[in-house]
Write a protein that holds these residues in place. Structure first.
Motif, mmCIF file in Angstrom:
data_model
loop_
_atom_site.group_PDB
_atom_site.id
_atom_site.type_symbol
_atom_site.label_atom_id
_atom_site.label_comp_id
_atom_site.label_asym_id
_atom_site.label_seq_id
_atom_site.Cartn_x
_atom_site.Cartn_y
_atom_site.Cartn_z
ATOM 1 N N LYS A 1 45.223 37.890 45.024
ATOM 2 C CA LYS A 1 44.459 36.964 46.075
ATOM 3 C C LYS A 1 43.304 36.187 45.745
ATOM 4 C CE LYS A 1 45.281 38.033 50.566
ATOM 5 N NZ LYS A 1 45.064 38.421 51.863
ATOM 6 N N ALA A 2 42.323 37.186 44.929
ATOM 7 C CA ALA A 2 40.940 36.738 44.952
ATOM 8 C C ALA A 2 40.924 36.047 43.544
ATOM 9 C CB ALA A 2 39.947 38.056 44.899
ATOM 10 N N VAL A 3 41.635 36.508 42.682
ATOM 11 C CA VAL A 3 41.444 36.059 41.026
ATOM 12 C C VAL A 3 42.907 35.244 40.704
ATOM 13 C CG1 VAL A 3 40.881 36.470 38.766
ATOM 14 C CG2 VAL A 3 39.892 37.745 40.630
ATOM 15 N N GLY A 4 44.052 35.984 41.111
ATOM 16 C CA GLY A 4 45.231 35.509 40.457
ATOM 17 C C GLY A 4 45.608 35.936 39.155
ATOM 18 N N GLY A 5 47.099 35.750 38.924
ATOM 19 C CA GLY A 5 47.409 36.489 37.716
ATOM 20 C C GLY A 5 47.392 37.949 37.490
ATOM 21 N N HIS A 6 47.505 38.445 36.292
ATOM 22 C CA HIS A 6 47.587 39.821 36.185
ATOM 23 C C HIS A 6 46.203 40.437 36.143
ATOM 24 C CE1 HIS A 6 51.947 39.946 35.747
ATOM 25 N NE2 HIS A 6 51.799 39.050 35.026
ATOM 26 N N MET A 7 46.007 41.450 36.736
ATOM 27 C CA MET A 7 44.636 42.107 36.587
ATOM 28 C C MET A 7 44.552 42.720 35.107
ATOM 29 S SD MET A 7 43.479 45.332 38.687
ATOM 30 C CE MET A 7 42.165 46.527 38.052
ATOM 31 N N PRO A 8 43.341 42.408 34.671
ATOM 32 C CA PRO A 8 43.112 43.056 33.133
ATOM 33 C C PRO A 8 43.546 44.628 33.132
ATOM 34 C CG PRO A 8 41.379 41.810 33.858
ATOM 35 C CD PRO A 8 42.204 41.930 35.107
ATOM 36 N N ARG A 9 43.992 45.033 31.749
ATOM 37 C CA ARG A 9 44.268 46.292 31.601
ATOM 38 C C ARG A 9 42.855 47.374 31.571
ATOM 39 N NH1 ARG A 9 44.438 49.298 26.723
ATOM 40 N NH2 ARG A 9 44.070 47.449 25.596
ATOM 41 N N LEU A 10 43.142 48.424 32.077
ATOM 42 C CA LEU A 10 41.851 49.258 32.085
ATOM 43 C C LEU A 10 41.559 50.202 30.837
ATOM 44 C CD1 LEU A 10 39.575 50.605 33.774
ATOM 45 C CD2 LEU A 10 41.062 52.337 34.778
ATOM 46 N N VAL A 11 40.645 50.230 30.301
ATOM 47 C CA VAL A 11 40.493 50.862 29.181
ATOM 48 C C VAL A 11 39.858 52.162 29.474
ATOM 49 C CG1 VAL A 11 39.273 51.014 26.753
ATOM 50 C CG2 VAL A 11 40.149 48.895 27.478
ATOM 51 N N GLU A 12 40.392 53.324 29.345
ATOM 52 C CA GLU A 12 39.732 54.658 29.897
ATOM 53 C C GLU A 12 38.822 55.238 28.931
ATOM 54 O OE1 GLU A 12 42.920 57.290 31.150
ATOM 55 O OE2 GLU A 12 43.852 56.032 32.395
ATOM 56 N N ARG A 13 38.949 54.769 27.467
ATOM 57 C CA ARG A 13 38.114 55.276 26.366
ATOM 58 C C ARG A 13 37.492 54.094 25.684
ATOM 59 N NH1 ARG A 13 39.048 57.846 22.316
ATOM 60 N NH2 ARG A 13 37.285 59.292 22.328
ATOM 61 N N LYS A 14 36.354 53.825 25.965
ATOM 62 C CA LYS A 14 35.918 52.568 25.100
ATOM 63 C C LYS A 14 35.091 52.644 23.910
ATOM 64 C CE LYS A 14 32.870 51.985 29.071
ATOM 65 N NZ LYS A 14 32.924 53.527 29.455
ATOM 66 N N VAL A 15 35.085 54.014 23.426
ATOM 67 C CA VAL A 15 34.459 54.188 22.193
ATOM 68 C C VAL A 15 35.038 53.515 21.228
ATOM 69 C CG1 VAL A 15 34.101 55.797 20.344
ATOM 70 C CG2 VAL A 15 33.895 56.555 22.642
ATOM 71 N N GLN A 16 36.463 53.042 20.933
ATOM 72 C CA GLN A 16 37.047 52.398 19.941
ATOM 73 C C GLN A 16 36.320 50.971 19.859
ATOM 74 O OE1 GLN A 16 41.155 52.994 20.197
ATOM 75 N NE2 GLN A 16 41.237 54.777 18.627
ATOM 76 N N LEU B 1 34.397 40.978 23.411
ATOM 77 C CA LEU B 1 35.536 41.652 22.775
ATOM 78 C C LEU B 1 36.452 41.901 24.110
ATOM 79 C CD1 LEU B 1 34.783 44.333 20.043
ATOM 80 C CD2 LEU B 1 36.312 42.059 19.769
ATOM 81 N N LYS B 2 36.104 42.520 25.057
ATOM 82 C CA LYS B 2 36.724 42.856 26.362
ATOM 83 C C LYS B 2 37.095 41.599 26.834
ATOM 84 C CE LYS B 2 33.705 45.515 28.404
ATOM 85 N NZ LYS B 2 33.646 44.567 29.539
ATOM 86 N N GLN B 3 36.236 40.584 27.097
ATOM 87 C CA GLN B 3 36.785 39.321 27.680
ATOM 88 C C GLN B 3 38.079 38.542 26.855
ATOM 89 O OE1 GLN B 3 33.627 36.596 28.575
ATOM 90 N NE2 GLN B 3 34.749 34.778 28.569
ATOM 91 N N ASP B 4 37.806 38.603 25.397
ATOM 92 C CA ASP B 4 38.808 38.041 24.627
ATOM 93 C C ASP B 4 40.345 38.773 24.929
ATOM 94 O OD1 ASP B 4 36.964 36.493 23.694
ATOM 95 O OD2 ASP B 4 36.370 37.662 21.746
ATOM 96 N N ARG B 5 40.103 40.289 24.910
ATOM 97 C CA ARG B 5 41.344 40.642 25.100
ATOM 98 C C ARG B 5 41.842 41.221 26.490
ATOM 99 N NH1 ARG B 5 39.871 45.098 20.029
ATOM 100 N NH2 ARG B 5 39.734 43.195 18.401
ATOM 101 N N MET B 6 41.154 40.727 27.590
ATOM 102 C CA MET B 6 41.555 40.880 28.960
ATOM 103 C C MET B 6 41.699 42.093 29.299
ATOM 104 S SD MET B 6 41.620 38.407 30.582
ATOM 105 C CE MET B 6 42.733 38.401 32.005
ATOM 106 N N VAL B 7 40.594 43.159 28.836
ATOM 107 C CA VAL B 7 40.440 44.360 29.306
ATOM 108 C C VAL B 7 39.191 44.631 29.872
ATOM 109 C CG1 VAL B 7 41.781 45.165 27.340
ATOM 110 C CG2 VAL B 7 39.318 45.069 26.979
ATOM 111 N N ILE B 8 38.932 45.616 30.852
ATOM 112 C CA ILE B 8 38.071 46.000 31.511
ATOM 113 C C ILE B 8 37.614 47.749 31.107
ATOM 114 C CG2 ILE B 8 38.139 44.285 33.187
ATOM 115 C CD1 ILE B 8 39.339 46.214 35.278
ATOM 116 N N ASP B 9 36.388 47.854 31.485
ATOM 117 C CA ASP B 9 36.254 49.316 31.716
ATOM 118 C C ASP B 9 35.877 49.819 33.015
ATOM 119 O OD1 ASP B 9 33.526 48.708 32.116
ATOM 120 O OD2 ASP B 9 32.788 48.607 30.182
ATOM 121 N N PHE B 10 35.528 51.129 33.227
ATOM 122 C CA PHE B 10 35.440 51.737 34.081
ATOM 123 C C PHE B 10 34.140 51.042 34.890
ATOM 124 C CE2 PHE B 10 37.979 55.366 33.308
ATOM 125 C CZ PHE B 10 38.718 55.475 34.503
#
Length: 743
Positions: free
Chosen positions: A131-146, A212-221
């Motif tokens: 409702k607020a953004v639209g589309g698929h929600m970005p995937r959550l990256v549980e371990r951001k070290v890589q 990098l997160k923006q380019d790959r459509m991922v988010i962290d905690f």
């Protein structure tokens, strides 16, 4: 445990304060709302019946804060004031959230939402995204070290595993304190942080990581919190939906809230006042992650009409432990100290806290292990005993000491010493160098075993000067430094030792420490011990430079170190032991000082008022060498009469350069006997007796137990264990063999 202590503990358990209660006791669900209040003390009852906010609960350690807030929720639901689905209870760890849910189920209100901050925000973000953004929600990256590693590489920087952990931690801190990459360098300077790399480099990695997160459509905690804040700020209708859904919000451990979490909490609450927060500023020990007690301390300013309730009845600890905890905080400074709580124990009297000063670290570890073994033999379960230290690298010597006495143990919050990646890599490198021998160019200029070890470990990250600040890099260095110290001690006890000999010693220690355990003594850092409790707690290594840690520079950092010790003290229910050693290794220079936090608390230090504030806690026990020195006053050389100050000279009772009347043949027989004992018992030779102690025996040639016992480094335990053999050797007779019963 005596009957009085057992009765006291049983009464305390039925107050519902201990987490063990939930797994072992299953009280019936209260049948009425008023029955929910049964068993609460007056202050807990005040919390439970204050159903309309704002409410601020200042709850000291062991005062039943979780009990109070869960009964508040249950009473609100059972009395019809709250709808179960209309209550949001948030805390900081999955374990704490699970405990809260368990208690609420026991009270008949299991449908209440009790989650961590991140889990609550993620649930809302998933519900609102379309409702607020639209589309698929970005995937959550549980371990951001890589991703951080890739961001560093793209920035032209190469980070090892530990640097990656530290830089990742810096990025997390920047995000929860709401600093963008451009602001990071200035923020580091104003907050007195010591980053693992140049702040400009970390800012660049942070910037690239976000791209990098923006380019790959991922988010962290951290993005979960940031995006939820963004959605609720941009969409007032969604924010209002949350406020209508959750009309009553409870926040546990409020002293650990970060600026970002507070911002989200403000959006959840809106202009309504139905907020209940619970915390204790004196238990703020995570400021390095962005946590701050300021929101707790300023709650009354932001909410002038708030009901404030103080929980000070301590159901966990005996009066003796509580007196020490109060005395520790009475010396504190800063904002948190101004709001400290004076705890009042509700338990029967117990033993005084014991302060023990040892001559060196191995003796301290051996003394602690022996004390633990005695407690277990007296009936205290091994699982109800903990050894707490400042840094994880301190665990190895206690792992070894407990293993030597066949005392089971388990580590919390860290791998066993020899399982840590940096230790595995280091021991593999040392074994490789021992095989290569002089063909290894690393050893070209290493003239002795310690120098060889330092040369090899220098390729793995060890340096003569420790890295600045805390974090994974410092943890790695401390582990490698522990191996260097072990090599130094081993070479001192066995001057002709080679790298191969050291490798065999390390393998023997690894095997001894890796025995599987089901129920054992807990070894943990003070940070990992937060939220836990035991019947008996041993606080070890309490010296200047360790607590407060050497990199605590500012007044605020030192006060956080004091709070860390306070957390350690308040983990103990009945038995509490505090110890330190004057030198690192046997025979070393006794240059260490006990922690400044113990001044005025341990007998013979500070003012009378400070000692009174500590409740007259405990007497100081001392290891054999220290006991002799204190009891007899100055130790004089028996040859020239000069006052002795070095530990090794005091063992010999003469100056190093004064003539010796040692029986050389007797000394060699004692060394041969010691080697046999050490091999049979599976321990380093110096643990049996140090070289200096053997020299003192060979000079004194004791003929009976009394004459042997007064030699520094012997003491009652070693007299019982080895006295018969030593006296036989001194008399020119054959020793009787290994004393298995004493091991």
């Amino acid at each position: 445990m005596d009957n009085a202590a057992h009765r006291s503990r049983t009464t305390w358990q039925h107050c519902g304060v201990t987490s063990a209660t939930h797994s072992t006791l299953f009280p019936p669900v209260p049948d009425t709302a008023d029955a929910v209040l049964d068993g609460l003390d007056p202050e807990q009852r005040e919390v439970a019946t204050a159903l309309h906010g704002p409410v601020c609960v200042l709850a000291g350690a062991g005062t039943g804060k979780t009990r109070a807030i869960t009964h508040r929720i249950a009473y609100g639901v059972r009395s019809g004031v709250y709808l179960p689905a209309g209550v949001m209870a948030v805390t900081f760890t999955n374990r704490a959230a699970a405990e809260m849910r368990g208690r609420l189920r026991e009270l008949g209100v299991g449908s209440v939402n009790a989650r961590t901050f991140h889990a609550t925000a993620l649930h809302q973000l998933q519900a609102f995204w379309h409702k607020a953004v639209g589309g698929h929600m970005p995937r959550l990256v549980e371990r951001k070290v890589q991703l951080v590693a890739e961001a560093a590489a793209r920035s032209g920087l190469r980070l090892d595993r530990n640097e990656l952990r530290d830089v990742t931690g810096e990025i997390e801190w920047a995000k929860v304190t709401q600093r963008v990459p451009e602001d990071y360098p200035a923020s580091v300077a104003t907050s007195h942080r010591e980053p693992p790399r140049d702040p400009a480099e970390i800012a660049q990695i942070y910037r690239t990581y976000e791209q990098l997160k923006q380019d790959r459509m991922v988010i962290d905690f951290e993005d979960v919190l940031l995006l939820t804040v963004g959605v609720l700020q941009a969409r007032e209708d969604l924010a209002q939906w949350v406020r209508n859904q959750y009309q009553h919000i409870v926040v546990d451990e409020y002293q650990d809230v970060s600026p970002l979490q507070q911002r989200l909490l403000d959006l959840w609450v809106g202009d309504r006042g139905n907020l209940c927060v619970v915390g204790d500023a004196s238990q703020t020990i995570y400021s390095f992650t962005g946590a701050t007690p300021d929101y707790l301390l300023d709650f009354r300013t932001r909410h002038p009409s708030a009901t404030v309730v103080k929980l000070v009845r301590d159901y966990r600890s005996t009066p003796q432990v509580v007196h020490l905890a109060n005395g520790l905080l009475n010396q504190a400074t800063g904002r948190a100290a101004e709001h400290r709580l004076e705890l009042v124990s509700q338990r029967e009297k117990g033993p005084e806290p014991v302060y023990t000063e040892y001559g060196d670290e191995p003796t301290e570890a051996e003394g602690v292990a022996r004390h633990i073994r005695d407690l277990i033999r007296s009936g205290v379960p091994a699982g109800e005993i903990a050894v707490l230290y400042r840094i994880n690298a301190q665990s190895e010597i206690y792992e070894q000491a407990l293993a030597d006495l066949d005392v089971p143990y388990q580590l919390r919050g860290a791998e066993r010493f020899f399982e840590r990646p940096e230790v595995r890599e280091a021991t593999t490198a040392l074994r490789g160098a021992s095989v290569a021998g002089r063909n290894d160019s690393l050893l070209d200029h290493a003239v002795d075993l310690p120098a060889q070890v330092r040369a090899v470990l220098g390729t793995k990250g060890w340096t003569a000067v420790p890295p600045k600040g805390s974090g994974a890099m410092r943890d790695k260095w401390e582990s490698l430094a522990a191996l260097v110290r072990l090599a130094e001690d081993y070479a001192r006890a066995k001057p002709d030792a080679t790298l191969a000999d050291l490798g065999a010693e390390l393998r023997a220690r690894e095997e001894a420490q890796h025995a599987p355990t089901v129920q054992g003594v807990t070894l943990a850092s003070l940070h990992a011990a937060k939220g836990l409790e035991w019947d008996a707690v041993f606080l070890v290594g309490l010296t200047e430079g360790m607590l407060p840690i050497t990199y605590a520079k500012t007044a605020e950092q030192i006060e956080e170190e004091r709070r860390l010790l306070y957390v350690g003290v308040t983990r103990a229910r009945l038995h509490l032991a505090l110890s330190w050693s004057l030198s690192r290794s046997p025979g070393g220079r006794a240059h260490r000082r006990p922690s400044q936090f113990l001044d005025g608390l341990r007998p013979g230090t500070g003012s009378r008022a400070a000692r009174a504030a500590a409740g007259g806690a405990g007497g100081i026990e001392r290891g054999p060498a220290v006991r002799k020195r204190v009891r007899r006053g100055p130790v004089l050389c028996r040859v020239c009469g000069k006052t002795l100050t070095e530990a090794g000279e005091m063992k010999l009772m003469r100056c190093e350069d004064c003539p010796s009347d040692m029986d050389e043949a007797l000394y060699e027989r004692l060394r041969d006997w010691r080697s046999h004992q050490a091999q049979e018992l599976g321990m380093p030779p110096y643990v049996v007796f140090t070289d200096k102690t053997l020299m003192a025996i060979a000079e004194a040639v004791p003929s009976n137990g009394h004459e042997l016992a007064v030699i520094s480094g012997v003491g009652a335990r070693k007299l019982d264990r080895f006295g018969t053999d030593v006296l036989a050797i001194c008399a020119g007779e054959e020793p009787g063999g290994v004393d298995e019963a004493g091991s």
